[in-house]
Design a protein around this motif. Structure first.
Motif, PDB file in Angstrom:
ATOM      1  N   ARG A  35       0.738  -1.270  -0.097  1.00 26.91           N
ATOM      2  CA  ARG A  35       0.011   0.065   0.041  1.00 26.91           C
ATOM      3  C   ARG A  35       0.884   1.112  -0.220  1.00 26.91           C
ATOM      4  O   ARG A  35       1.777   1.148   0.840  1.00 26.91           O
ATOM      5  CB  ARG A  35      -0.782   0.066   1.197  1.00 26.91           C
ATOM      6  CG  ARG A  35      -1.953  -0.846   1.091  1.00 26.91           C
ATOM      7  CD  ARG A  35      -2.991  -0.464   2.085  1.00 26.91           C
ATOM      8  NE  ARG A  35      -2.427  -0.682   3.581  1.00 26.91           N
ATOM      9  CZ  ARG A  35      -3.228  -1.316   4.411  1.00 26.91           C
ATOM     10  NH1 ARG A  35      -4.237  -2.065   4.002  1.00 26.91           N
ATOM     11  NH2 ARG A  35      -2.656  -1.535   5.637  1.00 26.91           N
ATOM     12  N   GLU A  37       1.230   4.903   1.227  1.00 29.15           N
ATOM     13  CA  GLU A  37       0.720   5.502   2.433  1.00 29.15           C
ATOM     14  C   GLU A  37      -0.529   6.302   2.223  1.00 29.15           C
ATOM     15  O   GLU A  37      -0.797   7.231   1.440  1.00 29.15           O
ATOM     16  CB  GLU A  37       1.794   6.422   3.099  1.00 29.15           C
ATOM     17  CG  GLU A  37       1.137   7.225   4.596  1.00 29.15           C
ATOM     18  CD  GLU A  37       2.428   7.987   5.223  1.00 29.15           C
ATOM     19  OE1 GLU A  37       2.013   8.589   6.151  1.00 29.15           O
ATOM     20  OE2 GLU A  37       3.546   7.929   4.704  1.00 29.15           O
ATOM     21  N   ASN A  55       5.401   0.443   8.550  1.00 26.83           N
ATOM     22  CA  ASN A  55       6.295   0.475   7.288  1.00 26.83           C
ATOM     23  C   ASN A  55       7.216  -0.427   7.190  1.00 26.83           C
ATOM     24  O   ASN A  55       8.309   0.001   7.875  1.00 26.83           O
ATOM     25  CB  ASN A  55       6.481   1.773   7.075  1.00 26.83           C
ATOM     26  CG  ASN A  55       6.988   1.757   5.536  1.00 26.83           C
ATOM     27  OD1 ASN A  55       6.589   1.082   4.629  1.00 26.83           O
ATOM     28  ND2 ASN A  55       7.896   2.739   5.297  1.00 26.83           N
ATOM     29  N   ASN A 178       2.171  -1.866   5.435  1.00 24.08           N
ATOM     30  CA  ASN A 178       2.411  -1.547   3.963  1.00 24.08           C
ATOM     31  C   ASN A 178       2.055  -2.973   3.339  1.00 24.08           C
ATOM     32  O   ASN A 178       2.157  -2.730   2.202  1.00 24.08           O
ATOM     33  CB  ASN A 178       3.558  -0.990   3.803  1.00 24.08           C
ATOM     34  CG  ASN A 178       4.778  -1.753   4.065  1.00 24.08           C
ATOM     35  OD1 ASN A 178       5.026  -2.349   5.168  1.00 24.08           O
ATOM     36  ND2 ASN A 178       5.955  -1.683   3.284  1.00 24.08           N
TER      37      ASN A 178
END
Length: 296
Positions: A35, A37, A55, A178
């Motif tokens: 992903r 942010e 992350n 993420n």
């Protein structure tokens, strides 16, 4: 009253719906969808900092010997694919009907420093690449937590804050990452009553909801070593499967037998032989990870 897990899922759905980035679906067993942010329209004052995604630096993990999720081919990727296939078959196949909470997997070892956290994180990363599965990684080694350190992440509130009531909702310690299909619950703070907290009705109720609420979810608990630690024996009553990490050349047969005796005899129990050096045809060596299973 809505249950805590349902609240967590709803909050994360609301957050993701406000992101300006649309996530494509990942192909089966391919690299996970990462992903960007998200850009949130929710005012920052109303959004708890605990909901900020972790992350994970995938390049750093690969360089440190973890499985690769950025496209390169590594032997360790294939080895963990083989391990996870057996675990997923137990969790969702014919054997699942004979196991309580088959999708709850505890990863442990007999003694410290045999590689259980390395194994737990690699399993979570590998399962997160599945097209039709999600994975929740829980650091339940509340005496010596190492999941966040292994993944290169900062410390945050976690499981113990939820069990002690410092946070009222599991959503406050259930962090997205993420990696699209991976979520993490850290261990959180240390507590002198950690054994009692893990044995509490609140913990039992939470694990049951993890196991039964979402049919596509695998929950991996990184637990303390089995010998000399009461917390692991308690967690063994919640999990349907156990992965016991054994360091080749270090683990004693007597320790392995003692570890198995501390596990629930109704569980499916597998063994990962860690740090086993093997040689390719050109004479070069590599560390191997082998999985064997004790049938229930």
């Amino acid at each position: 009253m809505r249950n805590t897990i349902e609240k967590a899922l709803q909050k994360q759905k609301e957050k993701e719906s406000k992101s300006k980035f649309i996530e494509p679906k990942a192909p089966n067993d391919a690299a996970p969808v990462l992903r960007q942010e998200p850009v949130l329209t929710t005012p920052s004052a109303t959004l708890s900092s605990s909901l900020e995604p972790f992350n994970i630096d995938l390049q750093r993990l690969s360089e440190n010997g973890h499985i690769a999720l950025l496209g390169e081919r590594k032997q360790i990727n294939e080895e963990y694919r083989e391990i996870k296939r057996k675990l997923l078959a137990n969790a969702f196949g014919a054997l699942a009907k004979t196991i309580n909470n088959p999708n709850i997997i505890m990863v442990t070892s007999s003694r410290p420093s045999e590689g259980k956290t390395f194994t737990a994180t690699n399993l979570a990363l590998s399962i997160a690449s599945e097209q039709d599965k999600t994975v929740l990684l829980v650091d339940a080694d509340v005496l010596k937590p190492n999941v966040l350190n292994t993944l290169g992440l900062e410390r945050r509130k976690g499981l113990m804050e939820y069990l002690t009531g410092d946070v009222s909702d599991i959503s406050e310690v259930l962090y997205p990452t993420n990696i699209d299909k991976l979520k993490i619950i850290p261990a959180g703070k240390s507590h002198h009553l950690s054994t009692e907290m893990l044995a509490s009705h609140k913990m039992h109720e939470t694990v049951d909801e993890f196991a039964n609420r979402y049919p596509d979810r695998v929950v991996i608990f990184d637990t303390p070593p089995l010998i000399g630690i009461n917390e692991s024996a308690i967690l063994a009553n919640f999990a349907g499967q156990a992965v016991v990490v054994v360091e080749e050349g270090k683990a004693k047969i007597s320790d392995i037998k003692m570890s198995v005796e501390r596990l629930n005899p109704e569980m499916a129990i597998g063994f990962v032989v860690n740090k086993s050096v093997h040689h390719d045809t050109d004479g070069s060596g590599y560390y191997g990870y082998y999985y064997a299973e004790r049938k229930v």
